[in-house]
Design a protein around this motif. Structure first.
Motif, PDB file in Angstrom:
ATOM      1  N   ALA A 223       0.822  -1.218   0.000  1.00  0.00           N
ATOM      2  CA  ALA A 223       0.000   0.000   0.000  1.00  0.00           C
ATOM      3  C   ALA A 223       0.854   1.265   0.000  1.00  0.00           C
ATOM      4  N   VAL A 224       1.858   1.331   0.870  1.00  0.00           N
ATOM      5  CA  VAL A 224       2.709   2.524   0.945  1.00  0.00           C
ATOM      6  C   VAL A 224       3.458   2.718  -0.376  1.00  0.00           C
ATOM      7  N   ALA A 225       4.039   1.658  -0.897  1.00  0.00           N
ATOM      8  CA  ALA A 225       4.786   1.765  -2.157  1.00  0.00           C
ATOM      9  C   ALA A 225       3.883   2.213  -3.302  1.00  0.00           C
ATOM     10  N   GLU A 226       2.708   1.620  -3.407  1.00  0.00           N
ATOM     11  CA  GLU A 226       1.812   1.953  -4.515  1.00  0.00           C
ATOM     12  C   GLU A 226       1.245   3.363  -4.385  1.00  0.00           C
ATOM     13  N   LEU A 227       0.932   3.795  -3.181  1.00  0.00           N
ATOM     14  CA  LEU A 227       0.473   5.184  -3.004  1.00  0.00           C
ATOM     15  C   LEU A 227       1.527   6.161  -3.495  1.00  0.00           C
TER      16      LEU A 227
END
Length: 163
Positions: free
Chosen positions: A129-133
């Motif tokens: 989630a953090v990487a994709e955001l």
């Protein structure tokens, strides 16, 4: 996982240097969520944000620990957040320092037989989630000043009202 992701994004978006470092990591050629540098950052964010601030346990049998007597049936609070910010364990606990010597020794997910059974899944979901955001939203910014972001009034969970 949602509390971890929102608290992490708040930290990152409040700190331009940290944001640049994290964005550089996730946009590097060949990046995967298992990249050691990214993994160190996620572990430090887990330690620092500690979405589950405390857990409640019931004492299974009478015992004494460091001069304190605990009785069977007594309810106790296990303060994960405080332990993750103990300066005896984590020097400069109020600082985000990816790659700490003991960076994986946080107890965000509990400890020993009381460890969260969903720990690996939660970590993986948070990492993705953090990487994709950051990758999909290069212009992501806070909609309000950071000091206006409010936490929910919960005893055991560190969660934001909105981000």
């Amino acid at each position: 996982t949602s509390s971890f992701v929102s608290n992490t994004m708040l930290l990152v978006l409040k700190d331009p240097a940290l944001e640049r470092r994290l964005r550089a990591c996730v946009s590097a050629p060949g990046f995967t969520i298992n990249c050691p540098q990214y993994d160190e950052m996620i572990e430090e964010f887990l330690r620092y944000t500690c979405p589950i601030k405390c857990m409640y346990r019931q004492v299974g049998h009478d015992f004494e620990f460091e001069g304190i007597t605990f009785k069977k049936g007594q309810q106790i609070h296990f303060l994960n957040y405080a332990a993750n910010h103990d300066p005896a364990m984590f020097p400069d606990p109020g600082q985000i320092i990816p790659g700490r010597r003991n960076g994986r020794k946080h107890i965000t997910f509990g400890l020993h037989e009381h460890i969260c059974p969903g720990m690996r899944l939660g970590k993986m979901m948070g990492k993705v989630a953090v990487a994709e955001l950051l990758r999909r939203m290069p212009d992501l910014r806070l909609a309000v000043p950071a000091d206006q972001v409010r936490s929910l009034p919960l005893d055991s969970i560190s969660a934001l009202e909105a981000l």
